[in-house]
Design an enzyme around this catalytic site. Structure first.
Site, mmCIF file in Angstrom:
data_model
loop_
_atom_site.group_PDB
_atom_site.id
_atom_site.type_symbol
_atom_site.label_atom_id
_atom_site.label_comp_id
_atom_site.label_asym_id
_atom_site.label_seq_id
_atom_site.Cartn_x
_atom_site.Cartn_y
_atom_site.Cartn_z
ATOM 1 N N LYS A 233 -101.618 4.045 -6.986
ATOM 2 C CA LYS A 233 -100.949 5.295 -6.601
ATOM 3 C C LYS A 233 -101.463 5.846 -5.281
ATOM 4 O O LYS A 233 -102.515 5.446 -4.784
ATOM 5 C CB LYS A 233 -101.064 6.319 -7.735
ATOM 6 C CG LYS A 233 -100.081 5.974 -8.871
ATOM 7 C CD LYS A 233 -99.923 7.053 -9.897
ATOM 8 C CE LYS A 233 -98.849 6.627 -10.919
ATOM 9 N NZ LYS A 233 -98.762 7.530 -12.053
ATOM 10 N N ARG A 267 -102.473 2.289 -17.765
ATOM 11 C CA ARG A 267 -101.217 1.661 -17.320
ATOM 12 C C ARG A 267 -101.459 1.065 -15.934
ATOM 13 O O ARG A 267 -101.683 1.804 -14.976
ATOM 14 C CB ARG A 267 -100.115 2.722 -17.286
ATOM 15 C CG ARG A 267 -98.742 2.193 -16.883
ATOM 16 C CD ARG A 267 -97.693 3.307 -16.899
ATOM 17 N NE ARG A 267 -96.376 2.825 -16.505
ATOM 18 C CZ ARG A 267 -95.958 2.732 -15.250
ATOM 19 N NH1 ARG A 267 -96.732 3.121 -14.264
ATOM 20 N NH2 ARG A 267 -94.755 2.276 -14.975
HETATM 21 C C1 8Y4 Z 1 -97.587 2.208 -6.328
HETATM 22 C C2 8Y4 Z 1 -97.094 1.745 -7.491
HETATM 23 C C3 8Y4 Z 1 -97.603 3.558 -6.103
HETATM 24 C C4 8Y4 Z 1 -96.580 2.603 -8.429
HETATM 25 C C5 8Y4 Z 1 -97.080 4.415 -7.020
HETATM 26 C C6 8Y4 Z 1 -96.570 3.940 -8.194
HETATM 27 C C7 8Y4 Z 1 -96.645 6.743 -14.835
HETATM 28 C C8 8Y4 Z 1 -95.632 6.329 -15.705
HETATM 29 C C9 8Y4 Z 1 -95.079 5.869 -13.663
HETATM 30 C C10 8Y4 Z 1 -97.792 7.377 -15.384
HETATM 31 C C11 8Y4 Z 1 -96.783 7.062 -17.542
HETATM 32 C C12 8Y4 Z 1 -95.902 4.747 -10.371
HETATM 33 C C13 8Y4 Z 1 -93.407 5.239 -15.459
HETATM 34 C C14 8Y4 Z 1 -95.040 5.809 -10.907
HETATM 35 N N1 8Y4 Z 1 -96.279 6.426 -13.558
HETATM 36 N N2 8Y4 Z 1 -95.697 6.470 -17.045
HETATM 37 N N3 8Y4 Z 1 -94.659 5.776 -14.949
HETATM 38 N N4 8Y4 Z 1 -97.808 7.504 -16.742
HETATM 39 N N5 8Y4 Z 1 -96.901 7.244 -18.858
HETATM 40 N N6 8Y4 Z 1 -96.026 4.851 -9.029
HETATM 41 O O1 8Y4 Z 1 -98.713 7.799 -14.700
HETATM 42 O O2 8Y4 Z 1 -96.387 3.879 -11.045
HETATM 43 S S1 8Y4 Z 1 -94.097 5.321 -12.328
#
Ligand code: 8Y4
Length: 290
Positions: A233, A267
């Site tokens: 993130k 996750r």
């Molecule tokens: C790079 C890769 C930068 C991914 C940002 C991201 C969460 C979630 C997401 C979380 C739960 C993400 C679906 C956002 N984040 N579900 N989902 N908790 N429960 N961004 O923190 O991964 S998507």
């Protein structure tokens, strides 16, 4: 007479997931515009099921206890996807994973139609970044018997990073999740199926994210399992200045901090590496029995 187990555990449809040590949820993104890793699962602008299955199998072999399949991008600026499109992306992969792999399948969705279809096809968990707030979602989740992860967010995913504001972010997030958990129980979700998530990056500044990480024990002390999503993130980029494909070390550090703060489920994109990092933390905390 069998003594009831005192170990923390999560009921995922017909399976019991032992949470006495941190578990890994591997991310399988089926959206074509996922900027971290989803794009590579596409060939000729269609989801390549064999490639997605290979990714899923590799994550299970590397130590994933749960696989989280998503078909809707929540990132700011992402193109909205129709309910049917989301269902068509997720269900075929879900069915193959359930048939071929020994793992709990989580569906990353806010869509009650998909929740119902996924439950009928062997999913074990609903991961809803909108905490079952969409019309009909709570009723479907309660009826499904699946575990449910409810996440805190401020604003709608498309606009949430505009100007996040909190009185005290840890208190506000804990208050929201405690109340939302009560609402879910009142709506018929069995308490033993609930998981709480502070929602790192969902309407939070860099300081909010680190305040939540530092204060994670207050959330764990509410008595329900905690899930933390920190992998790759932007809080890593903001500290280190790294593009998304160079955030592994930062992600591992944050995963360990979350586990030390009492998170039960992490996750992550990088399952093998997270597994090793958690194994070292476990060894440090249980050196007397090594
Ligand atoms: C790079 C890769 C930068 C991914 C940002 C991201 C969460 C979630 C997401 C979380 C739960 C993400 C679906 C956002 N984040 N579900 N989902 N908790 N429960 N961004 O923190 O991964 S998507």
């Amino acid at each position: 007479m069998t003594r009831p187990s005192q170990r923390p555990a999560l009921q995922c449809a017909g399976r019991l997931l032992d949470l006495s040590r941190p578990r890994i949820m591997g991310i399988i993104n089926t959206t074509p515009d996922s900027f971290s890793d989803g794009g590579s699962l596409y060939r000729d602008s269609a989801l390549d099921l064999d490639r997605a299955m290979a990714r899923a199998r590799a994550q299970v072999d590397a130590g994933a206890d749960i696989l989280d399949i998503g078909g809707e991008s929540t990132r700011p600026g992402a193109s909205p996807v129709s309910s049917q499109e989301e269902i068509d992306r997720v269900l075929p992969l879900l069915e193959r994973i359930v048939a071929e792999l020994d793992v709990v399948v989580s569906v990353d969705t806010s869509n009650p139609e998909l929740m119902r279809e996924a439950a009928a096809r062997g999913a074990g968990m609903i991961n809803d970044v909108r905490a079952l707030e969409r019309d009909g979602a709570l009723a479907v989740a309660a009826e499904s018997g699946l575990a449910v992860c409810i996440m805190h967010r401020q604003g709608e995913p498309a606009t949430m990073q505009a100007a996040p504001r909190y009185e005290d972010v840890v208190t506000d997030v804990c208050d929201y999740l405690r109340q939302r958990a009560e609402d879910c129980v009142a709506g018929g979700v069995v308490r033993e199926r609930l998981v709480l998530d502070p929602g790192f990056g969902f309407g939070k500044t860099l300081q909010h994210n680190f305040a939540l990480l530092a204060g994670l024990e207050r959330l764990s002390s509410l008595g329900l399992p905690v899930l933390a999503g920190l992998s790759r993130k932007s809080m890593i980029d903001k500290v280190l200045g790294r593009p998304v494909d160079r955030r592994l070390a930062g992600s591992l550090a944050l995963a360990l901090f979350a586990a030390q703060g009492g998170a039960h489920i992490l996750r992550v994109h990088d399952v093998a590496e997270t597994h090793d990092a958690l194994a070292m933390l476990h060894a440090k905390e249980h050196w007397e029995t090594l």
